[in-house]
Motif scaffolding. Structure first.
Motif, PDB file in Angstrom:
ATOM      1  N   ASN A 220      21.451  45.813  21.812  1.00  0.00           N
ATOM      2  CA  ASN A 220      21.271  44.777  20.806  1.00  0.00           C
ATOM      3  C   ASN A 220      20.954  43.448  21.486  1.00  0.00           C
ATOM      4  O   ASN A 220      21.822  42.828  22.087  1.00  0.00           O
ATOM      5  N   HIS A 222      20.184  40.634  20.068  1.00  0.00           N
ATOM      6  CA  HIS A 222      20.777  39.512  19.354  1.00  0.00           C
ATOM      7  C   HIS A 222      22.232  39.288  19.760  1.00  0.00           C
ATOM      8  O   HIS A 222      22.712  38.142  19.738  1.00  0.00           O
ATOM      9  N   LYS A 229      17.616  35.808  18.407  1.00  0.00           N
ATOM     10  CA  LYS A 229      17.579  35.960  16.954  1.00  0.00           C
ATOM     11  C   LYS A 229      16.392  35.242  16.337  1.00  0.00           C
ATOM     12  O   LYS A 229      15.986  35.554  15.221  1.00  0.00           O
ATOM     13  N   GLU A 234      15.802  42.988  17.117  1.00  0.00           N
ATOM     14  CA  GLU A 234      17.228  43.220  17.334  1.00  0.00           C
ATOM     15  C   GLU A 234      17.456  44.186  18.491  1.00  0.00           C
ATOM     16  O   GLU A 234      18.387  44.026  19.278  1.00  0.00           O
TER      17      GLU A 234
END
Length: 337
Positions: A220, A222, A229, A234
């Motif tokens: 991930n 983010h 972001k 993501e």
């Protein structure tokens, strides 16, 4: 910012840059690894622009960069019209290297780019195919000229005599023709670009393996970086050889995809088909594949080389450079940023 011009640029850049690969991807947090602090970079097209931008921004951690099918750093000068007129496919393109250098010098003085001292011993490998009608070969020649301001001329290798279209060249017979620029923009050119630039950047490498045995993991982006972001996907990817996962000392290489070449467009084609992973297994390399995402101002998921993410896109203040640096630091420091 002119939306129509942005869309024109991004659609054109889509040709800058599917054969979806069936490899499974293990979802996981990035593991603890023993990585040496110096990294190398590579990128195709918008990813090539990004690799060079990141190199100048964070040369303190970079020892070399391979740039395929791109032009001078800060070529667009935060202007869509300049990008379209001088950094793309127009025969009359004439980037203002003097004005660009004045900007880069000022950014260095202000601490927004690495110092020239941190760049001077780095290796730079540049390839622009002679049949590339998307980013004209002369733009790669100007990039090599520009790099001479920062790096010893003896440390720059320019390849401009290969009859390649706008694509990532490989020697994989199952891939498409090198004469055309078609999704996923990785082709059989009877030329092993990954092996050639890794050899130049790392001095000595072992032959690639025929079949990879490491793990392609997703993570991930983010969660690792608030900056991610703003304009990155993501999910990002990393290829980790078994030797690196088991605790051996390894090196980190960051590979930037081109426009229309992220997972939204080509699934795992880019993160599996360039042969970087095959060299990773035999040379103790971890490959980081950060991922952009498409948006209204960036419908083809290009890396920002003209300013859609903000005017500081080519410096340490650029949100994409911050995001990738957060990922790199997380890997180098085992999550301790």
């Amino acid at each position: 910012m002119n939306l129509k011009a942005t869309v024109i640029l991004s659609v054109g850049l889509g040709t800058l840059l599917s054969v979806a690969n069936a490899a499974s991807v293990e979802e996981t947090a990035l593991p603890i690894l023993q990585l040496v602090p110096q990294i190398t970079l590579s990128g195709l097209s918008s990813g090539g622009y990004m690799a060079a931008q990141y190199h100048l921004a964070h040369a303190e951690q970079v020892s070399g960069a391979a740039i395929l099918a791109a032009g001078p750093i800060y070529c667009a000068q935060n202007s869509l019209s300049t990008a379209l007129g001088h950094c793309f496919n127009k025969p009359e393109s004439s980037p203002d290297l003097a004005a660009i250098q004045q900007y880069l010098d000022k950014q260095q003085q202000d601490g927004n780019l690495a110092s020239s001292k941190q760049l001077q011993n780095d290796k730079v490998w540049i390839l622009n195919g002679s049949k590339d009608t998307t980013v004209l070969p002369k733009l790669g020649q100007l990039l090599a000229q520009q790099y001479q301001h920062f790096v010893s001329e003896n440390n720059i290798q320019l390849i401009s005599d290969k009859a390649f279209a706008h694509t990532f060249p490989t020697d994989r017979a199952e891939l498409g023709s090198c004469d055309s620029s078609e999704s996923p923009f990785i082709a059989n050119c009877n030329y092993d670009a990954a092996g050639n630039f890794l050899t130049y950047l790392l001095a000595e490498i072992k032959p690639k393996v025929a079949t990879t045995t490491g793990n392609l993991v997703s993570f991930n982006q983010h969660q690792l970086s608030d900056a991610a972001k703003q304009s990155l996907a993501e999910t990002g990817y990393a290829y980790i050889p078994q030797s690196c996962a088991s605790g051996e000392s390894c090196r980190l290489h960051v590979s930037f995809h081109g426009c229309k070449q992220n997972a939204e467009f080509v699934d795992q084609a880019y993160v599996t088909n360039t042969d970087l992973n095959n060299y990773a297994d035999s040379n103790n390399l971890v490959i980081l594949y950060p991922q952009t995402t498409k948006s209204m101002f960036n419908p083809n998921a290009c890396w920002d080389w003209w300013g859609y993410s903000g005017e500081n896109y080519a410096t340490r203040e650029g949100v994409q450079i911050i995001a990738v640096n957060d990922m790199v630091d997380s890997l180098l420091n085992n999550g301790r940023n």
